[in-house]
Design a protein around this motif. Structure first.
Motif, mmCIF file in Angstrom:
data_model
loop_
_atom_site.group_PDB
_atom_site.id
_atom_site.type_symbol
_atom_site.label_atom_id
_atom_site.label_comp_id
_atom_site.label_asym_id
_atom_site.label_seq_id
_atom_site.Cartn_x
_atom_site.Cartn_y
_atom_site.Cartn_z
ATOM 1 N N UNK A 158 16.908 24.545 -3.170
ATOM 2 C CA UNK A 158 16.397 24.714 -4.527
ATOM 3 C C UNK A 158 16.382 23.409 -5.309
ATOM 4 N N UNK A 159 17.312 22.492 -4.977
ATOM 5 C CA UNK A 159 17.381 21.208 -5.685
ATOM 6 C C UNK A 159 18.190 20.235 -4.841
ATOM 7 N N UNK A 160 18.131 18.965 -5.222
ATOM 8 C CA UNK A 160 18.913 17.936 -4.544
ATOM 9 C C UNK A 160 19.702 17.146 -5.583
ATOM 10 N N UNK A 161 20.932 16.842 -5.237
ATOM 11 C CA UNK A 161 21.776 16.007 -6.093
ATOM 12 C C UNK A 161 21.815 14.608 -5.507
ATOM 13 N N UNK A 162 21.471 13.609 -6.331
ATOM 14 C CA UNK A 162 21.388 12.219 -5.883
ATOM 15 C C UNK A 162 22.338 11.338 -6.686
ATOM 16 N N UNK A 163 22.906 10.350 -6.002
ATOM 17 C CA UNK A 163 23.574 9.244 -6.688
ATOM 18 C C UNK A 163 22.512 8.182 -6.894
ATOM 19 N N UNK A 164 22.186 7.907 -8.137
ATOM 20 C CA UNK A 164 21.123 6.945 -8.443
ATOM 21 C C UNK A 164 21.721 5.833 -9.285
ATOM 22 N N UNK A 165 22.098 4.740 -8.616
ATOM 23 C CA UNK A 165 22.820 3.684 -9.307
ATOM 24 C C UNK A 165 24.175 4.202 -9.740
ATOM 25 N N UNK A 224 0.799 -1.224 0.000
ATOM 26 C CA UNK A 224 0.000 0.000 0.000
ATOM 27 C C UNK A 224 0.829 1.270 0.000
ATOM 28 N N UNK A 225 2.099 1.166 0.454
ATOM 29 C CA UNK A 225 2.958 2.344 0.538
ATOM 30 C C UNK A 225 3.867 2.519 -0.669
ATOM 31 N N UNK A 226 3.875 1.534 -1.578
ATOM 32 C CA UNK A 226 4.784 1.620 -2.725
ATOM 33 C C UNK A 226 4.591 2.928 -3.492
ATOM 34 N N UNK A 227 5.697 3.516 -3.899
ATOM 35 C CA UNK A 227 5.679 4.812 -4.558
ATOM 36 C C UNK A 227 6.336 4.696 -5.925
ATOM 37 N N UNK A 228 5.749 5.331 -6.932
ATOM 38 C CA UNK A 228 6.299 5.231 -8.288
ATOM 39 C C UNK A 228 7.680 5.881 -8.378
ATOM 40 N N UNK A 229 7.980 6.772 -7.453
ATOM 41 C CA UNK A 229 9.281 7.431 -7.468
ATOM 42 C C UNK A 229 10.339 6.728 -6.635
ATOM 43 N N UNK A 230 10.030 5.516 -6.147
ATOM 44 C CA UNK A 230 10.962 4.788 -5.277
ATOM 45 C C UNK A 230 12.132 4.245 -6.092
ATOM 46 N N UNK A 231 13.369 4.514 -5.640
ATOM 47 C CA UNK A 231 14.560 4.055 -6.328
ATOM 48 C C UNK A 231 15.538 3.440 -5.334
ATOM 49 N N UNK A 232 15.853 2.153 -5.486
ATOM 50 C CA UNK A 232 16.889 1.548 -4.647
ATOM 51 C C UNK A 232 18.277 1.969 -5.115
ATOM 52 N N UNK A 233 19.293 1.622 -4.339
ATOM 53 C CA UNK A 233 20.689 1.970 -4.659
ATOM 54 C C UNK A 233 20.836 3.456 -4.950
ATOM 55 N N UNK A 234 20.122 4.275 -4.200
ATOM 56 C CA UNK A 234 20.147 5.726 -4.396
ATOM 57 C C UNK A 234 20.380 6.413 -3.055
ATOM 58 N N UNK A 235 21.181 7.460 -3.082
ATOM 59 C CA UNK A 235 21.384 8.232 -1.861
ATOM 60 C C UNK A 235 21.696 9.680 -2.191
#
Length: 420
Positions: free
Chosen positions: A218-225, A196-207
């Motif tokens: 103003x923005x966020x920088x992420x390591x995504x894979x 029920x909590x699953x989100x379409x924007x969910x990304x594993x191996x990301x920080x």
């Protein structure tokens, strides 16, 4: 004031402990610093939607004649053997007890990264609490990052309040999350809740790598894979799991192991007549907290048969807690998020570079005032433990800001006013 049983904390564990002990007829007091029972997980507020379980427990607590609940009340210091100094919005007083149950919960682990002090950056649980308390987020663009189930819960709270959740960045890998999902079949209710909590924007191996902005986020920088992405947003909520609140237990003299208050099968601490339950003994969710609280409540009033009957339930939910701890263990690479000029101690403006060559907490404190600000090391102490392996600072009274008139109660009791 004198009671037979004192319970500190009115979250799931505290409420369950009080209701388990109430049929004994013991005089019971429950103190909690929130406006109403429920703890952080069932926090009340203008935009809060309490589950039926929370409302039922709260009503039962109100109807128990021998249970007195002191909301908006916190422990300030020890006032002697089995005596605490407490304070609410109007007064301070000492409270004496025969037995005590600590149900003091947990707090978020916040790790430093460039830009984490910008306005618009909060904890994941902090965002949830703000929204429940009435913070308007309609139309806000929100990114949530860190680790653990709290990320999805915070995302759901924000989305239900009208925010646009752009990304949920989970540092655990897809392989690890797949293994955790398979193990969830042991707890069907939890599996359904996760679905029920699953989100379409969910990304594993990301920080998170950095929060960007001049005067505010103003923005966020992420390591995504293997990619680095930047997402414009209005709010960034980061939480890297939960750590048990142990300060009061340590001050009382209870043994702490693996960052949590150590307890035996009866939820008893190493100190006679003192018990602990819920997330101060290790994070495991509300179900585990409820059963641990009930065991502690029964054991504290001598109903060991009723307490023992709950051991199978505790084992069941402890298995879930173990699965959580294994699956959402933090990757050591998160230790490299902070740059030389990134503040680690926000209260005293101490950057990472001034701490990196210190050998322990006391060394850092003596040279840089690290941990001597308003939070008294609660934030930077946990961060320092993760970053450098330092033992967090020992708690010292007063445990929270207090009025002079409240501290004078200690003088009347013959106890030292503060720890020197």
């Amino acid at each position: 004031m004198k009671v037979d049983l004192l319970i500190i904390g009115a979250g799931p564990a505290g409420m369950a402990a009080a209701l388990a002990a109430a049929p004994s007829g013991a005089r019971i007091a429950v103190i909690d610093d929130n406006p109403a029972p429920g703890g952080q997980i069932w926090r009340d507020g203008p935009l809060a939607h309490l589950p039926e379980k929370a409302r039922t427990l709260r009503q039962a607590l109100m109807e128990a004649d021998n249970v007195q609940v002191f909301s908006g009340t916190r422990v300030v210091a020890l006032a002697g053997a089995k005596r605490l100094l407490v304070e609410d919005a109007e007064r301070g007083w000492t409270l004496t007890y025969d037995k005590l149950i600590l149900c003091i919960g947990a707090r978020e682990l916040l790790l430093p990264f460039p830009g984490w002090t910008l306005p618009g950056v909060t904890g994941a649980g902090g965002l949830q609490a703000l929204i429940k308390g009435g913070l308007p987020v309609t139309g806000e663009r929100i990114v949530i990052a860190g680790s653990g189930p709290l990320l999805l819960a915070s995302a759901a709270t924000a989305r239900n309040a009208g925010a646009s959740v752009l990304r949920v960045a989970e540092q655990a890998s897809l392989t690890t999350l797949a293994g955790f999902s398979a193990r969830l079949l042991r707890w069907p209710g939890k599996a359904m809740q996760a679905m029920g909590l699953l989100d379409v924007g969910y990304r594993p191996s990301s920080h998170v790598l950095a929060a960007l902005g001049r005067e505010r986020l103003e923005a966020v920088r992420l390591q995504q894979g293997t990619k680095v992405v930047e997402i414009p947003c209005d709010c960034l909520a980061c939480g890297f799991g939960l750590i048990p609140n142990t300060q009061l237990g340590e001050l009382l003299g209870c043994r702490v192991e693996q960052q949590a208050i150590a307890v035996d099968d009866w939820q008893a601490c190493s100190l006679d007549d003192h018990f602990a339950a819920g997330e101060c003994t290790g994070f495991g969710g509300s179900e585990l907290a409820l059963v641990e609280g009930a065991i502690a409540g029964h054991a504290a009033v001598g109903n060991r048969d009723l307490a023992r009957a709950l051991w199978p339930q505790r084992r069941h939910w402890q298995g879930f807690a173990d699965a959580l701890a294994h699956s959402f263990a933090l990757d050591p690479k998160l230790k490299s998020l902070a740059q030389a000029d990134t503040l680690v101690c926000r209260c005293e403006d101490v950057p990472f570079a001034e701490l990196a060559n210190r050998c322990n907490w006391n060394d850092a404190k003596l040279h840089n005032r690290c941990g001597m600000g308003a939070c008294q090391g609660r934030v930077c102490g946990a961060a320092g433990q993760f970053l450098f392996g330092w033992t967090p600072p020992s708690p010292r009274p007063p445990l929270s800001p207090a009025r002079i008139d409240t501290l004078r109660c200690l003088e009347a009791e013959g106890a030292p006013m503060v720890d020197r």
